[in-house]
Each structure stands twice: as structure tokens, then as C-alpha cells.
Design an enzyme around this catalytic site. Structure first.
Site, PDB file in Angstrom:
ATOM      1  N   GLY A  14      14.164  59.285  39.737  1.00 39.17           N
ATOM      2  CA  GLY A  14      13.710  60.327  40.665  1.00 39.17           C
ATOM      3  C   GLY A  14      13.210  61.562  39.938  1.00 39.17           C
ATOM      4  O   GLY A  14      13.449  62.688  40.352  1.00 39.17           O
ATOM      5  N   ALA A  17       7.676  61.070  38.035  1.00 44.01           N
ATOM      6  CA  ALA A  17       7.042  59.762  38.229  1.00 44.01           C
ATOM      7  C   ALA A  17       7.607  59.064  39.460  1.00 44.01           C
ATOM      8  O   ALA A  17       6.858  58.523  40.284  1.00 44.01           O
ATOM      9  CB  ALA A  17       7.244  58.896  36.989  1.00 44.01           C
ATOM     10  N   ILE A  47      13.608  64.782  32.875  1.00 42.06           N
ATOM     11  CA  ILE A  47      13.160  65.396  31.623  1.00 42.06           C
ATOM     12  C   ILE A  47      13.002  66.921  31.776  1.00 42.06           C
ATOM     13  O   ILE A  47      13.188  67.678  30.827  1.00 42.06           O
ATOM     14  CB  ILE A  47      11.849  64.719  31.124  1.00 42.06           C
ATOM     15  N   ALA A  52       2.214  71.457  33.392  1.00 45.21           N
ATOM     16  CA  ALA A  52       0.778  71.773  33.396  1.00 45.21           C
ATOM     17  C   ALA A  52       0.016  70.512  33.764  1.00 45.21           C
ATOM     18  O   ALA A  52       0.381  69.408  33.345  1.00 45.21           O
ATOM     19  CB  ALA A  52       0.343  72.260  32.016  1.00 45.21           C
ATOM     20  N   LYS A  80      -4.781  76.895  37.126  1.00 47.17           N
ATOM     21  CA  LYS A  80      -5.120  76.659  35.719  1.00 47.17           C
ATOM     22  C   LYS A  80      -6.613  76.347  35.614  1.00 47.17           C
ATOM     23  O   LYS A  80      -7.094  75.405  36.236  1.00 47.17           O
ATOM     24  CB  LYS A  80      -4.278  75.477  35.201  1.00 47.17           C
ATOM     25  N   THR A 346      -1.656  65.451  30.037  1.00 47.74           N
ATOM     26  CA  THR A 346      -2.212  64.241  30.649  1.00 47.74           C
ATOM     27  C   THR A 346      -1.186  63.336  31.332  1.00 47.74           C
ATOM     28  O   THR A 346      -1.563  62.439  32.075  1.00 47.74           O
ATOM     29  CB  THR A 346      -2.928  63.385  29.574  1.00 47.74           C
ATOM     30  N   ILE A 348       1.112  63.614  33.725  1.00 43.18           N
ATOM     31  CA  ILE A 348       1.205  63.557  35.190  1.00 43.18           C
ATOM     32  C   ILE A 348      -0.049  62.889  35.742  1.00 43.18           C
ATOM     33  O   ILE A 348       0.009  62.096  36.676  1.00 43.18           O
ATOM     34  CB  ILE A 348       1.437  64.969  35.774  1.00 43.18           C
TER      35      ILE A 348
END
Ligand code: FAD
Length: 504
Positions: A14, A17, A47, A52, A80, A346, A348
Site C-alpha cells: 500500500g 504503487a 518508502i 517529484a 513543477k 521517473t 511514479i
């Protein structure tokens, strides 16, 4: 046919991802297509970094039909417009890799060829002057595209910085409202079919058995199903991408958040700064072959904009990818599938694109090998192209001040990257190939930023008189400059549309 339908998807994990997958499944698999259950353990932390993104994130939000202002408020997000790379090419140098495009195509040829002609004559300023995103970012400005035909303001590309914990919470709420069942518990056993080796169920500490037809492994680096159970194997890329640790620490905001990510090269790696509404996310990515953890922590703590808000923590990783993302009835998404490294934000996106690919290849219980092989091949190509783009940042450097940068400067480049550089050097051409995430703007920004110089340009440019080329290139620059001035400061934009509540 209908007997073969997948009736139950079980998502293990959970983090970002797991919840992105759950949210997409809940939204796209309509009409009670199948049951979706997500298992996560409160005792095993996510994690907690990964804040970003790149502009493709907007597509994911669109698929979910999210209200963007609500998403920004709930995740303490900022906007961003690109990434600033400081000290990468040489100490004291910086450049922006902006979103969107540089200039406009003319005479059927990309803008860069006109700019290169001027550059070779010593008559062009830096490429950044032709990017609305780069100019606006440096001025702290942001707005969304407006309906102004022929204006760069009609085509503003942007992504988000957000709080990873709040994002998972946000998507959890979204998913549960749409029928996803969440089960809390630590998985202690994975049961496989004795003949096929397919995963049949996972067993929690309290004895609960959770079955599934299709299992999505979002368990993070450990790869509970894809690796620990199925022993799929890992392709190690640490020769090409030697960073293998990150120290992460949030700190207080000092002033208004800037609308871009900062990546500052350090003696054995680099430091990120991700500005959010309520804090700044910071991290020092480094290679343990070239620097100790203590030294890396000291460098990070002495380069924060504000007071640290937590104890620094270390994250270990090995750059690379699983030999297969999809093995039997298990698809790995997120860190369970591999990790390139966070430099161009990259991961996500790769979660999002793997979810999209899974939908394209959505299986029946037959689990056709041909389709699984194709899925894996496409995923490989995508990952390798991203890897090569990241390698470019390290390899194309003049830095020779530390053993780490000496190592990077002397890397043996992958063939794809060698060809890409050679083509740009010979004629300024950048060709985007199949499954390649980064477009011509991205490659141009990093080629130029990292000091790679083209020797030529498209011959069509010489069909215009030198005065005409100069006039057109200067006009583009003026339009960009004037358009940026029309944009509000990001702070004012957020105040007007999407200021988040203060967290207690
Ligand atoms: C240093 C660093 C910086 C990064 N920065 C960026 C960035 O700026 N942009 C970006 O796009 N990406 C970034 N990433 C990547 C990004 O953080 C991840 O892609 C993203 O967070 C997804 O993580 P995950 O969900 O795969 O794994 P995790 O967050 O690790 O989640 C794993 C989940 O599995 C569960 N789990 C594990 N084992 C069990 C078990 N036995 N039983 C039950 N549950 C279990 C855990 O409880 C948890 O919920 C970064 C990564 C690192 C390492």
C-alpha cells in the site's frame, strides 16, 4: 470465454504503487468486473520518498477524473515546471531541464536547428531563453494553459511535487470509495500451485488467507512475490548508475516554494530539493563506493534551506530491474519491478505506464505466454531508454574533481546513448524512438546543459537569409519573455486556487 475471466485481483503493498494500481483498477474495471483487494502491513513502512513527478502525471489524474485543485490541496502539492541541475556539468554551472518545448517549429524543422545556427555564430543566448517553462520557473511564476491561440501560454506543461504519504492516503480514500477492499496484515507465507508455480494465495500473520487470480506485487524493493517467491532475478545496473544510497530528510520551508525541483551535484552523487506547500523534501543520493554514510549525512544537513523536521534516514537500493516484470500470474509494479534512481523523477511515471500496459494486456486465466513476453519486452525497452537518459547526466560532465566524477566521465556508454549523442553532435538532430519516455525537449536540454555541442544543423535553415533566421530566433525569445511576464507568481496562483490547509 467468461469462465476464464479474472475474478479477483490481489494487490500486495500500500505504497504509491499499490494505491495507484488500486485506484486505476477501481476506476477502469467497471460493472463488477472483478473483486479488488489490497493487502498492506502497518508494521512495514512505505518508502516515504518519491515526491517529484513529470507532466504525464496529469494523464493519470485525468483517467481517475480527479479535481486537480482538490488533489493539490490534499497532498500539499506545488507545481513543477522542470528541474534545475546545479554543478553537474562543472562547478558553478547550472541549467534547467524544462517541460514543454523550446521555441516553435519553423519551415517544418524543429526550432533547435535555427537556434544552433545562431549558436555556432556566437549569436544566441542559452537555449533556456526559448522555453516558457524555464523562464517562468526562474521567476517563480506558474499558471495553467489559457485559451490564447498562437501564444505559448496556451500550452503550459507542468507536473507536481507532492507529499508521498498524503498521496497514498488520498488514493486510498479514492479506491475504498470505489469498492477496493483493504486488508491490514503482514504476509508471512505465499502459497503456490504445486504444478504450475502460480501464486494461489497469501497468508497473513493472523492466519487469514487471501486468494487471487492475478497478483500485483507492489511490496517495494523486497519483491515479496516476484522475487522472494518466484525467484525471477534482477539485472543489476550499478556499473552504469553507481549511486546506491539516499539519505532523506524533510525541512522547513524558507520563503515561498519555487515551481521546480533542484538537483545539486555533490562530490559522490547529488542532492534533491522538492518544495511542497508545508515543507521541503530533501535527499542526498550517493555512491557508497565513493562516500561514507556519515559524510553524506553531514553534506545533506549542512545544505538545507530550513530547520530539519525529522531525523535523517538512509535508504539502500541497487539500480536495475527485474528480469521479468510479469512472471506467471504475478505482475510487479513500482519498486518491486526495479529502480533506476530518482534523478529525473521517473518512478511514479513508470508505475503509471506499467498500469497502462497491464490494462492493454489484461489477461484471462489462460495467462498467454505470448502476451506476457510482449509486455515484458515493452517494459524492458521503456526502462532501458529511461536509464540511458539518466546515464547521460552523469557521463557528459567536465567534472574531474573527485574519483566519483572521474568514474562517471569514463563510463562505457550503452549503444543507444552513443548513437543518440553522435546524431546530435553531427547535425543537431534528436529522434524520439519507440517507447521512449523523454522527448526532444528533454534530450536537447540535457545535451546542451551537459556541454555536448552540435557541429551542424538541418540544411533547410539555410534556405532563409541569415537576417531572417536571426530575426525569427530573436522574436521567439521576445514572445517567451513577454509571455512569462503575464504569468502570476506560483504563490499567488496557489492562494487563489489550491492553498492547502495548515497541517497540525
Ligand atoms: C531515494 C528515493 C527517491 C525517490 N524519489 C522519487 C521521485 O522524486 N519521483 C518519483 O517518481 N519516484 C521517486 N522514487 C521512487 C518512489 O518512491 C517509488 O516508486 C514509489 O514510492 C513506489 O514505492 P512502492 O509503492 O513500490 O513501495 P513502498 O513504498 O516500499 O511500499 C511497499 C508496501 O508493501 C507493503 N509490504 C511489504 N512487505 C509486506 C508484507 N510482508 N506484508 C504486507 N505488506 C507488505 C508495505 O507495507 C508497503 O505498504 C524515489 C525512490 C527512492 C528510493
Amino acid at each position: 470465454m467468461s469462465d476464464n475471466r479474472i475474478r479477483k485481483i490481489t494487490i500486495v503493498g500500500g505504497g504509491t504503487a499499490g494505491w495507484m494500481t488500486a485506484a486505476a483498477c477501481a476506476k477502469l474495471l467497471k460493472n463488477n468486473f472483478c473483486e479488488i483487494e489490497l493487502v498492506e502491513s502497518d508494521a512495514i513502512a512505505t518508502i516515504g520518498v518519491g515526491e517529484a513527478t513529470i507532466p504525464q502525471m496529469q494523464l493519470f489524474n485525468k483517467v481517475l477524473d480527479l479535481d486537480e485543485d482538490d488533489f493539490v490541496k490534499k497532498t500539499q502539492a506545488t507545481f513543477k515546471l522542470g528541474i534545475e541541475f546545479v554543478d553537474w556539468t562543472r562547478l558553478g554551472h547550472s541549467y534547467i531541464h524544462p517541460f514543454g518545448s523550446f521555441g516553435i517549429n519553423m519551415e517544418g524543422v524543429e526550432f533547435q536547428h535555427f537556434w544552433i545556427k545562431q549558436l555556432l555564430k556566437g549569436k544566441a543566448p542559452d537555449i533556456e531563453a526559448y522555453s516558457l517553462a524555464a523562464v517562468a520557473a526562474k521567476q517563480g511564476r506558474f499558471m495553467r494553459s489559457v485559451n490564447m491561440p498562437n501564444s505559448p501560454l496556451a500550452d503550459i506543461h507542468y507536473a507536481f511535487h507532492f507529499d508521498a504519504g498524503l498521496y497514498a492516503k488520498y488514493l486510498r480514500e479514492f479506491s475504498e470509495q470505489r469498492g477496493v477492499k483493504r486488508t491490514e496484515g503482514r504476509i508471512v507465507e505465499v502459497k503456490q500451485n504445486t504444478d504450475s508455480g502460480f501464486v494461489e494465495s497469501v497468508v497473513l500473520e493472523n492466519g487469514t488467507v487471501i486468494e487471487g487470480d492475478l497478483f500485483i506485487d507492489c511490496s517495494g524493493f523486497r519483491g515479496l512475490l516476484i522475487e522472494q517467491t518466484l525467484k525471477t532475478g534482477y539485472e543489476d545496473w550499478s556499473d552504469l548508475l553507481p549511486c546506491d544510497r539516499a539519505i532523506a530528510v524533510p525541512c522547513e520551508n524558507a520563503g515561498d516554494p519555487i515551481p521546480y525541483t533542484k538537483s545539486i551535484a555533490r562530490p559522490a552523487g547529488w542532492q534533491w530539493r522538492i518544495p511542497l506547500q508545508h515543507r521541503i523534501g530533501n535527499g542526498h543520493v550517493f555512491s557508497s563506493r565513493f562516500m561514507s554514510e556519515d559524510e553524506a549525512t553531514n553534506i545533506l544537513l549542512s545544505n538545507l534551506d530550513g530547520e530539519p523536521l525529522a531525523e535523517p534516514r538512509t535508504i539502500k537500493f541497487t539500480t536495475g530491474k527485474r528480469k521479468k516484470y510479469w512472471n506467471k500470474n504475478v505482475v510487479a509494479i513500482g519498486l518491486a519491478s526495479g529502480f533506476i534512481e530518482p534523478l529525473e523523477s521517473t518512478s511514479i511515471h513508470l508505475i503509471q505506464s506499467t498500469i497502462a500496459r497491464l490494462f492493454s494486456f489484461f489477461p484471462t486465466k489462460d495467462f498467454s505466454e505470448t502476451e506476457i513476453d510482449t509486455f515484458n519486452r515493452l517494459s524492458d525497452i521503456e526502462m532501458e531508454r529511461v536509464r540511458d537518459f539518466i546515464v547521460l547526466h552523469y557521463a557528459a560532465t567536465e567534472r574531474n574533481d573527485t574519483p566519483f566524477w572521474d568514474y562517471c566521465r569514463n563510463l562505457e556508454l550503452p549503444e543507444f546513448l552513443k548513437r543518440k549523442i553522435a546524431l546530435y553532435e553531427s547535425s543537431g538532430r534528436i529522434i524520439r524512438q519507440d517507447e521512449e519516455l523523454f522527448n526532444e525537449t528533454s534530450w536537447l536540454a540535457v545535451f546542451h546543459g551537459q556541454g555536448i555541442k552540435p557541429r551542424g544543423y538541418h540544411p533547410i535553415v539555410d534556405t532563409l537569409s541569415p537576417e531572417e533566421v536571426e530575426y525569427r530566433v530573436n522574436s521567439v525569445r521576445n514572445v517567451i519573455e513577454n509571455s512569462a511576464k503575464e504569468m502570476p507568481l506560483q504563490k499567488d496562483f496557489i492562494d487563489k486556487y489550491c492553498r492547502a490547509e495548515k497541517l497540525m
